[in-house]
Write a protein that holds these residues in place. Structure first.
Motif, PDB file in Angstrom:
ATOM      1  N   PRO A 142       0.842  -1.404   0.036  1.00  0.00           N
ATOM      2  CA  PRO A 142       0.064  -0.022   0.083  1.00  0.00           C
ATOM      3  C   PRO A 142       0.885   1.249  -0.015  1.00  0.00           C
ATOM      4  O   PRO A 142       2.084   1.337   0.321  1.00  0.00           O
ATOM      5  CB  PRO A 142      -0.841  -0.113   1.315  1.00  0.00           C
ATOM      6  N   VAL A 143       0.139   2.228  -0.423  1.00  0.00           N
ATOM      7  CA  VAL A 143       0.906   3.614  -0.556  1.00  0.00           C
ATOM      8  C   VAL A 143       1.756   4.021   0.551  1.00  0.00           C
ATOM      9  O   VAL A 143       2.764   4.349   0.709  1.00  0.00           O
ATOM     10  CB  VAL A 143      -0.087   4.505  -1.110  1.00  0.00           C
ATOM     11  N   ASP A 144       0.779   4.299   1.683  1.00  0.00           N
ATOM     12  CA  ASP A 144       1.536   4.587   3.034  1.00  0.00           C
ATOM     13  C   ASP A 144       2.810   3.734   3.553  1.00  0.00           C
ATOM     14  O   ASP A 144       3.741   4.324   4.004  1.00  0.00           O
ATOM     15  CB  ASP A 144       0.448   4.744   3.960  1.00  0.00           C
ATOM     16  N   GLU A 145       2.645   2.477   3.258  1.00  0.00           N
ATOM     17  CA  GLU A 145       3.826   1.729   3.671  1.00  0.00           C
ATOM     18  C   GLU A 145       4.984   2.079   2.729  1.00  0.00           C
ATOM     19  O   GLU A 145       6.296   2.024   3.354  1.00  0.00           O
ATOM     20  CB  GLU A 145       3.431   0.278   3.460  1.00  0.00           C
ATOM     21  N   ARG A 146       4.875   2.194   1.539  1.00  0.00           N
ATOM     22  CA  ARG A 146       5.762   2.660   0.624  1.00  0.00           C
ATOM     23  C   ARG A 146       6.329   3.928   1.045  1.00  0.00           C
ATOM     24  O   ARG A 146       7.469   4.299   1.085  1.00  0.00           O
ATOM     25  CB  ARG A 146       5.617   2.870  -1.039  1.00  0.00           C
ATOM     26  N   ALA A 147       5.610   4.904   1.460  1.00  0.00           N
ATOM     27  CA  ALA A 147       6.046   6.325   1.850  1.00  0.00           C
ATOM     28  C   ALA A 147       6.924   6.247   3.244  1.00  0.00           C
ATOM     29  O   ALA A 147       8.189   6.547   3.179  1.00  0.00           O
ATOM     30  CB  ALA A 147       4.861   7.138   2.179  1.00  0.00           C
ATOM     31  N   ARG A 148       6.469   5.179   4.049  1.00  0.00           N
ATOM     32  CA  ARG A 148       7.412   5.018   5.148  1.00  0.00           C
ATOM     33  C   ARG A 148       8.577   4.254   5.115  1.00  0.00           C
ATOM     34  O   ARG A 148       9.496   4.223   5.963  1.00  0.00           O
ATOM     35  CB  ARG A 148       6.546   4.226   6.369  1.00  0.00           C
ATOM     36  N   LEU A 149       8.608   3.441   3.822  1.00  0.00           N
ATOM     37  CA  LEU A 149       9.908   2.743   3.419  1.00  0.00           C
ATOM     38  C   LEU A 149      10.639   3.760   2.691  1.00  0.00           C
ATOM     39  O   LEU A 149      11.800   3.121   2.804  1.00  0.00           O
ATOM     40  CB  LEU A 149       9.447   1.623   2.705  1.00  0.00           C
ATOM     41  N   GLY A 150      10.489   4.848   2.370  1.00  0.00           N
ATOM     42  CA  GLY A 150      11.421   5.876   1.783  1.00  0.00           C
ATOM     43  C   GLY A 150      11.225   6.240   0.425  1.00  0.00           C
ATOM     44  O   GLY A 150      11.932   6.674  -0.206  1.00  0.00           O
ATOM     45  N   ILE A 151       9.913   6.027  -0.233  1.00  0.00           N
ATOM     46  CA  ILE A 151       9.743   6.639  -1.239  1.00  0.00           C
ATOM     47  C   ILE A 151       8.557   7.905  -0.982  1.00  0.00           C
ATOM     48  O   ILE A 151       7.677   7.877  -0.361  1.00  0.00           O
ATOM     49  CB  ILE A 151       8.733   5.543  -2.079  1.00  0.00           C
ATOM     50  N   GLY A 152       8.960   9.012  -1.860  1.00  0.00           N
ATOM     51  CA  GLY A 152       7.985  10.247  -1.676  1.00  0.00           C
ATOM     52  C   GLY A 152       7.913  10.853  -3.107  1.00  0.00           C
ATOM     53  O   GLY A 152       8.616  10.484  -4.227  1.00  0.00           O
ATOM     54  N   ILE A 153       6.968  11.508  -3.347  1.00  0.00           N
ATOM     55  CA  ILE A 153       6.322  12.049  -4.464  1.00  0.00           C
ATOM     56  C   ILE A 153       5.897  13.476  -4.524  1.00  0.00           C
ATOM     57  O   ILE A 153       5.294  13.965  -3.633  1.00  0.00           O
ATOM     58  CB  ILE A 153       5.295  11.072  -5.243  1.00  0.00           C
ATOM     59  N   SER A 154       6.357  14.276  -5.457  1.00  0.00           N
ATOM     60  CA  SER A 154       5.724  15.621  -5.575  1.00  0.00           C
ATOM     61  C   SER A 154       4.639  15.622  -6.717  1.00  0.00           C
ATOM     62  O   SER A 154       5.133  15.147  -8.061  1.00  0.00           O
ATOM     63  CB  SER A 154       6.760  16.705  -5.688  1.00  0.00           C
ATOM     64  N   PHE A 155       3.507  15.967  -6.276  1.00  0.00           N
ATOM     65  CA  PHE A 155       2.517  15.858  -7.508  1.00  0.00           C
ATOM     66  C   PHE A 155       2.522  16.984  -8.509  1.00  0.00           C
ATOM     67  O   PHE A 155       2.825  18.131  -8.017  1.00  0.00           O
ATOM     68  CB  PHE A 155       1.039  15.885  -6.836  1.00  0.00           C
ATOM     69  N   GLN A 156       2.039  16.721  -9.754  1.00  0.00           N
ATOM     70  CA  GLN A 156       2.083  17.844 -10.571  1.00  0.00           C
ATOM     71  C   GLN A 156       0.749  18.628 -10.366  1.00  0.00           C
ATOM     72  O   GLN A 156       0.656  20.042 -10.173  1.00  0.00           O
ATOM     73  CB  GLN A 156       1.809  17.259 -11.920  1.00  0.00           C
ATOM     74  N   ARG A 157      -0.514  18.221  -9.933  1.00  0.00           N
ATOM     75  CA  ARG A 157      -1.556  18.819  -9.503  1.00  0.00           C
ATOM     76  C   ARG A 157      -2.231  18.133  -8.045  1.00  0.00           C
ATOM     77  O   ARG A 157      -3.104  17.267  -8.418  1.00  0.00           O
ATOM     78  CB  ARG A 157      -2.556  18.729 -10.683  1.00  0.00           C
ATOM     79  N   PRO A 158      -1.691  18.624  -7.014  1.00  0.00           N
ATOM     80  CA  PRO A 158      -1.987  17.823  -5.868  1.00  0.00           C
ATOM     81  C   PRO A 158      -3.716  18.364  -5.393  1.00  0.00           C
ATOM     82  O   PRO A 158      -3.985  19.491  -5.828  1.00  0.00           O
ATOM     83  CB  PRO A 158      -1.036  18.436  -4.840  1.00  0.00           C
ATOM     84  N   PRO A 159      -4.642  17.580  -4.696  1.00  0.00           N
ATOM     85  CA  PRO A 159      -5.743  17.982  -4.520  1.00  0.00           C
ATOM     86  C   PRO A 159      -5.850  18.906  -3.504  1.00  0.00           C
ATOM     87  O   PRO A 159      -4.680  19.143  -2.482  1.00  0.00           O
ATOM     88  CB  PRO A 159      -6.389  16.797  -3.964  1.00  0.00           C
ATOM     89  N   VAL A 160      -6.788  19.782  -3.386  1.00  0.00           N
ATOM     90  CA  VAL A 160      -6.816  20.617  -2.125  1.00  0.00           C
ATOM     91  C   VAL A 160      -7.587  19.834  -1.128  1.00  0.00           C
ATOM     92  O   VAL A 160      -8.346  19.019  -1.122  1.00  0.00           O
ATOM     93  CB  VAL A 160      -7.921  21.772  -2.571  1.00  0.00           C
ATOM     94  N   VAL A 161      -7.128  19.955   0.237  1.00  0.00           N
ATOM     95  CA  VAL A 161      -7.769  19.170   1.321  1.00  0.00           C
ATOM     96  C   VAL A 161      -8.127  20.242   2.315  1.00  0.00           C
ATOM     97  O   VAL A 161      -7.440  20.959   3.171  1.00  0.00           O
ATOM     98  CB  VAL A 161      -6.667  18.282   2.196  1.00  0.00           C
ATOM     99  N   ARG A 162      -9.382  20.444   2.075  1.00  0.00           N
ATOM    100  CA  ARG A 162      -9.985  21.807   2.975  1.00  0.00           C
ATOM    101  C   ARG A 162      -9.636  21.264   4.621  1.00  0.00           C
ATOM    102  O   ARG A 162     -10.202  20.172   4.896  1.00  0.00           O
ATOM    103  CB  ARG A 162     -11.405  21.945   2.881  1.00  0.00           C
TER     104      ARG A 162
END
Lengths: 252, 408
Positions: A76-96
């Motif tokens: 899953p995404v969050d486990e990959r993030a904690r394993l050391g992968i990060g991403i910068s989005f081209q068009r990230p969503p607004v999180v109100r």
């Protein structure tokens, strides 16, 4: 002795909404290496990054992804993030309702006393101090969005940074700052020998090469890597002759 | 005078079986009516510790009164404590005010009609007591005035009648916490009448914390004169059997303004029917209604009604709802009615789910799915309330946070 490969992609086939986008793609990234991926629109560049990050919409139907020697194809995404992968989005969503400050704090994944100081320092570095109290991405300009993405990556400190068109929508004044921030995320401030952080950068225009030193270039076209080489040479060819030349070149 | 009282009693008796215009009926005969008892005035320290502790989540602080300009406590049908800490602010029981000032009777049942339904009728028949709050002309509360309405008895009906008067140019900030002990079931009936004079400002933050078998039927009306402002902040996040309320603001003077903010969470077994109504009948009158609703298995009806009949009136109604899980429903009923040219009314309503794209965005930063979902829900409920003093805003966020802790 050669260092172990950080990311290894073998025969990766990916479908998005029932359509196959990547066909049996192969790619490897070594520790400390920064690679730039060129390619025409619709060639599969973003699909590749989103698949490495693990978003469920990008369905792997064949092949595998290995990161730090571990098969992460179905992780899953969050486990990959904690394993050391990060991403910068081209068009990230607004999180109100979710404030920039809280997001950076969450990226740090620590809540000791120094965490607050780190948030402040990183925000200053990214020229985002005045945005800490704002809802994330709400009403951000192109440059502000990119700075916000880089700020979050700085806090996260991934071993592999996936950067999707970090220079798009950024004005000239901001592009060198974005370049600096990328270099920081990639640990390029350290001497080459000690460098272990890696990056995969999608670039449409290649402008970012003026600010970030990348050793490897790839052309991704029609869902496959069709060429590799020196990114500056590649860029010159593409600028002069377009991606059409890549296709022709491949046929020779 | 006596004639008027007699007539009112007759009206109440005639309406004692009249069902409410909307919402589920409650058979009041299944509950015990208790006579209204004369006010006492005990020290807050004499109020049972478990009550003092439980009302904290409704924004009422009884152990430390240093941050309050006044305090009122009513338990069941008896006012128990009333005190003021600022000159020019009055806090007493409604019965005391009626005895003290001859003119208070002119405000009684002037904003809410006594024969609105069986619930208003019951409070009149039972001669309900409640709080009387008043800010003298030009006086502004340094700290909010707090009121605690608490139900301690099982199977009982609590009757409340509140009167709030903000004299010309005054400013009155009120926190009302409504709650009950675990002794259920029960019925809470509360009539609140607000009179906001020229240039005065009232913020009314009401936090409800009931129990799964309690029926709640508040009846609230505000009359707002020229340049006056009424701001209602309504929070309910804990379980309740049924709650139905549709407070009305009459913007009668030029540039009178009414703002309603509602934060509603309905858990499984709760039925919450809450709306806001504004009648803009003077030039330049304005209203804004914002509702954030979450159904975590419960049923929500989110109403809104704006009617405008004068030049330069402006009204906007916004209702956003999230349905979490498989069950639950949210029914948004926004209504706007313009009676002439020159009005400017709009509404927007949306009922949906948490955007997966947002959850995944947070997950890509290393938050788990649960952490991401909780952060988005917290953000959704965090209404940025315009014009609410920072301290009051902090109080409200604190109360929301406390209720939230039980939810997620």
């Amino acid at each position: 002795m050669e260092k172990a490969v950080l990311l290894e992609i073998s025969n990766l086939t990916v479908t998005v909404d029932g359509r196959e986008i990547l066909h049996s793609l192969n790619l490897a990234v070594n520790p400390g290496e920064t690679a730039v991926i060129f390619g025409p629109n619709g060639g599969g560049k973003t699909t590749l990054l989103m698949t490495i990050m693990g978003f469920p919409r990008y369905r792997v139907t064949g092949g595998s992804i290995t990161f730090k020697g571990q098969d992460i194809t179905n992780m899953p995404v969050d486990e990959r993030a904690r394993l050391g992968i990060g991403i910068s989005f081209q068009r990230p969503p607004v999180v109100r309702g979710v404030k920039m400050h809280d997001m950076v704090l969450a990226c740090l994944r620590r809540d000791d006393k120094e965490a607050e100081e780190l948030v402040t320092a990183l925000a200053e570095k990214s020229h985002m101090t005045n945005f800490l109290g704002r809802n994330i991405n709400a009403g951000f300009s192109g440059g502000e969005t990119k700075r916000s993405e880089m700020l979050q990556l700085l806090a996260q400190g991934p071993d592999l940074a996936l950067l999707d068109e970090p220079e798009s929508g950024v004005d000239l004044e901001n592009i060198s700052l974005i370049g600096q921030l990328i270099n920081e995320v990639l640990g390029k401030t350290h001497p080459i020998r000690e460098r272990s952080r890696s990056g995969l950068i999608i670039s449409h225009t290649g402008h970012i090469l003026d600010y970030v030193n990348a050793r490897t270039g790839y052309v991704l076209c029609g869902g496959q890597i069709i060429c590799d080489g020196d990114p500056h040479d590649m860029l010159n060819t593409i600028k002069a002759k377009g991606y059409q030349e890549c296709v022709v070149c491949l046929k020779k | 005078m006596l004639e008027e009282v007699r007539k009112r009693q007759e009206q109440a008796l005639a309406a004692r079986d009249k069902k409410a215009a909307v919402g589920d009926d409650v058979d009041l005969s299944k509950f015990e009516s208790h006579v209204t008892q004369a006010p006492q005035n005990v020290a807050t320290g004499a109020i049972p510790a478990d009550v003092r502790q439980s009302v904290l989540s409704t924004g009422v602080m009884l152990d430390d009164l240093s941050q309050r300009s006044g305090t009122f406590v009513q338990i069941d049908n008896q006012p128990m404590h009333m005190a003021v800490a600022q000159d020019g602010i009055e806090v007493m029981a409604t019965s005391e005010a009626l005895a003290k000032y001859d003119w208070v009777k002119d405000y009684l049942w002037k904003a809410v009609k006594v024969d609105t339904d069986k619930f208003t009728a019951h409070t009149e028949i039972n001669q309900a007591d409640g709080y009387f709050m008043r800010a003298l002309p030009g006086v502004k509360t340094t700290y909010p005035v707090q009121a605690c309405l608490y139900m301690s008895r099982a199977r009982a009906i609590q009757d409340i009648h509140n009167i709030v008067i903000a004299e010309e140019g005054s400013e009155l900030h009120i926190i009302t916490g409504c709650s009950s002990s675990g002794h259920e079931p029960g019925v809470h009936l509360g009539v609140s009448e607000f009179f906001i004079k020229k240039g005065a400002k009232v913020t009314f933050t009401m936090i409800h914390s009931w129990a799964p078998d309690v029926e709640v039927r508040p009846r609230t009306t505000a009359i707002i004169e020229q340049d006056g402002l009424f701001m209602s902040n309504f929070v309910i996040m804990r379980p309740v059997h049924s709650m139905q309320s549709n407070p009305t603001a009459y913007c009668m003077g030029e540039n009178a303004t009414a703002r309603f903010n509602s934060v509603i969470v309905a858990t499984l077994g709760s039925k919450i029917d809450v709306g806001s109504r504004a009648i803009l009948s003077a030039k330049g009158a304005k209203t804004e209604m914002i509702a954030r609703t979450i159904s975590a298995g419960g049923e929500i009806i989110s109403r809104g009604y704006i009617e405008a009949s004068e030049l330069e009136t402006k009204g906007h109604l916004e209702c956003r709802g999230l349905i979490l899980g498989e069950h639950g429903s949210i029914h948004a009923i926004p209504e706007i009615k313009g009676n002439r040219a020159g009005v400017d009314l709009s509404h927007e309503a949306a009922v949906g789910k948490i955007a997966e794209e947002e959850v995944e965005y947070l997950m890509a930063r290393g938050l788990t799915r649960d952490e991401s979902t909780a952060a988005i829900i917290r953000g959704f409920l965090k209404v940025d309330i315009q014009g609410l003093p920072p301290m009051l805003n902090a109080e409200m966020q604190r109360a929301v946070k406390q209720s939230e802790a039980d939810l997620f």
